[in-house]
Design a protein around this motif. Structure first.
Motif, mmCIF file in Angstrom:
data_model
loop_
_atom_site.group_PDB
_atom_site.id
_atom_site.type_symbol
_atom_site.label_atom_id
_atom_site.label_comp_id
_atom_site.label_asym_id
_atom_site.label_seq_id
_atom_site.Cartn_x
_atom_site.Cartn_y
_atom_site.Cartn_z
ATOM 1 N N ASN A 74 0.804 -1.220 0.000
ATOM 2 C CA ASN A 74 0.000 0.000 0.000
ATOM 3 C C ASN A 74 0.837 1.270 0.000
ATOM 4 N N GLN A 75 2.040 1.216 0.586
ATOM 5 C CA GLN A 75 2.873 2.414 0.702
ATOM 6 C C GLN A 75 3.937 2.519 -0.390
ATOM 7 N N LEU A 76 4.037 1.507 -1.244
ATOM 8 C CA LEU A 76 5.069 1.521 -2.289
ATOM 9 C C LEU A 76 4.762 2.591 -3.335
ATOM 10 N N GLN A 77 5.715 3.516 -3.511
ATOM 11 C CA GLN A 77 5.547 4.595 -4.482
ATOM 12 C C GLN A 77 6.588 4.552 -5.585
ATOM 13 N N HIS A 78 7.747 3.968 -5.305
ATOM 14 C CA HIS A 78 8.844 3.925 -6.287
ATOM 15 C C HIS A 78 9.340 2.480 -6.423
ATOM 16 N N LEU A 79 9.278 1.939 -7.614
ATOM 17 C CA LEU A 79 9.704 0.565 -7.877
ATOM 18 C C LEU A 79 10.765 0.557 -8.973
ATOM 19 N N LYS A 80 11.878 -0.143 -8.692
ATOM 20 C CA LYS A 80 12.962 -0.285 -9.649
ATOM 21 C C LYS A 80 13.241 -1.781 -9.788
ATOM 22 N N LEU A 81 13.162 -2.299 -11.018
ATOM 23 C CA LEU A 81 13.271 -3.736 -11.231
ATOM 24 C C LEU A 81 14.272 -4.043 -12.337
ATOM 25 N N CYS A 82 15.246 -4.903 -12.020
ATOM 26 C CA CYS A 82 16.242 -5.313 -13.014
ATOM 27 C C CYS A 82 15.656 -6.419 -13.888
ATOM 28 N N SER A 83 15.893 -6.320 -15.189
ATOM 29 C CA SER A 83 15.297 -7.253 -16.151
ATOM 30 C C SER A 83 16.271 -8.339 -16.588
ATOM 31 N N CYS A 84 17.245 -8.677 -15.743
ATOM 32 C CA CYS A 84 18.249 -9.664 -16.142
ATOM 33 C C CYS A 84 17.714 -11.095 -16.125
ATOM 34 N N ASP A 85 16.684 -11.360 -15.308
ATOM 35 C CA ASP A 85 16.131 -12.710 -15.240
ATOM 36 C C ASP A 85 15.130 -12.921 -16.373
ATOM 37 N N PRO A 86 15.107 -14.090 -16.999
ATOM 38 C CA PRO A 86 14.190 -14.309 -18.127
ATOM 39 C C PRO A 86 12.716 -14.217 -17.737
ATOM 40 N N ASN A 87 12.399 -14.373 -16.461
ATOM 41 C CA ASN A 87 11.008 -14.316 -16.023
ATOM 42 C C ASN A 87 10.695 -13.045 -15.235
#
Length: 391
Positions: A309-322
């Motif tokens: 509910n409090q998450l405002q900023h998400l950063k995700l690395c795309s190195c994994d195939p899934n």
């Protein structure tokens, strides 16, 4: 202009305190008045990085001769960064610093003459004045039974040698006001097998853990109810640098046991074998989240009903195939997300593969945050088929 030498000593010391210790010490040749003035400085910083062997030797001799004669009744800060030392010298310097009620002690030594690792005086572990302690290099952390750090707020332990599996726990359990903890372990200090890292500190606010996958790392236990910032990284390690391995060896897996962190504001987690379902429940209060983890497409990511509910900023690395499976799940479970950044770390490019699951199979409906709250979407290091990129 009035001659600076006519100012009282306390003002001159204030001026010298803004200079590097090496420069401040060089003022001793100006006149008789200045000869010993610098030796009243309460902060000392000796560094010899990127210097010749002659300079190492000169600096070492300078500290050996002058530190025992230092006149300041209280040493607020002592920083030493040097290639190599004799065991006797580092013991002497620590004893002097402790006897002068040192508040900040930072020691960075690559190796000692004729010794692989060196222990520190037992008086260090009962220093009541110590607020910041940083040990980098071949130090042996052998904590006595009566250890006590009543004032310690910052602890940094990088590539040190723990005498036994309880050494770190003894320090943490005897540091009642600790707020910042940095621990880095590599295979160089891997003599404790198996190794479970346990951090249980009620007062801790910032935690950074860097673990080499080359060591016998079995599990991680975190119980830090006051934690605001978490950085956790498990990587392979060779020489002096971390690198990303393509190995899928199940023997490298490890377990998590995280207690809920209700005050967590930011988390940065990078791990090749995480147990997502175990740790995700403890970070649901996070506001800024950065993830670089492996995703098993055949298993559920985490239990139903978990919402960020409090998450405002998400950063995700795309190195994994899934990686896209995890992204879709997080989008659906983050109703107030404002900023999304999909990226690819520079040292992860070799592990990046085309996604095995098409976006159409995952997005049966538009996540609510895309319609109501998302303000910024950034995608760098984009990969995949042209169809997926267009989508």
């Amino acid at each position: 202009m009035e001659n600076i030498s006519q100012f009282p000593d306390d003002i001159l010391l204030k001026v010298l305190s803004f200079l590097p210790t090496k420069v401040a010490a060089s003022t001793s040749v100006l006149s008789k008045r200045w000869e010993f003035l610098w030796m009243w400085l309460p902060k000392l910083d000796y560094e010899s990085s990127n210097c010749s062997n002659d300079y190492y030797s000169t600096l070492q001799s300078f500290i050996i001769f002058n530190l025992p004669l230092h006149k300041a009744p209280i040493i607020e800060s002592l920083r030493v960064k040097i290639l190599t030392l004799r065991v006797y010298d580092i013991h002497t310097w620590v004893l002097i610093a402790v006897s002068r009620c040192v508040r900040e002690l930072r020691l960075n030594v690559d190796f000692f003459y004729n010794d692989n690792v060196v222990g520190l005086p037992s008086s260090l572990y009962t220093c009541k004045s110590l607020v910041i302690l940083e040990l980098i290099g071949c130090f042996s952390v052998d904590v006595p039974r009566m250890a006590c750090f009543p004032s310690l707020k910052t602890l940094i332990l990088v590539r040190v040698w723990y005498e036994d599996a309880k050494s770190l726990c003894q320090i943490l359990s005897n540091s009642p006001v600790l707020e910042d903890l940095v621990v880095e372990r590599t295979q160089h200090d891997d003599h404790i097998k198996p190794f479970t890292l346990s951090v249980a500190v009620p007062s801790l606010q910032r935690l950074t853990l860097k673990i080499s996958r080359g060591i016998s790392f079995e599990g991680l236990v975190i119980n830090t109810p006051s934690l605001k910032s978490l950085t956790f990284s498990v990587k392979d390690y060779k020489g002096d640098e971390y690198y990303v391995s393509d190995s899928d060896d199940d023997d490298d897996s490890y377990s998590y046991d995280f207690e809920v962190m209700p005050k967590l504001e930011e988390a940065d987690i990078e791990s090749p074998h995480p147990d997502i379902n175990k740790f995700v429940r403890s970070i649901t209060y996070v506001k800024r989240l950065s993830l670089c983890i492996c995703v098993n497409a055949e298993e559920a990511l985490y239990g139903e009903g978990i919402v960020f509910n409090q998450l405002q900023h998400l950063k995700l690395c795309s190195c994994d195939p899934n990686w896209s499976i995890l992204l879709v799940r997080l989008l659906n479970d983050s109703p107030n997300l404002r900023e999304l950044h999909v990226y690819l770390k520079e040292d992860h490019t070799n592990s990046c593969l085309d996604p095995t699951v098409c976006w159409e199979d995952q997005l049966d409906c538009v996540p609510g945050c895309l319609l109501t709250s998302l303000e910024t979407f950034k995608w760098t290091g984009i990969s995949g088929s042209q169809k997926e990129i267009d989508l």
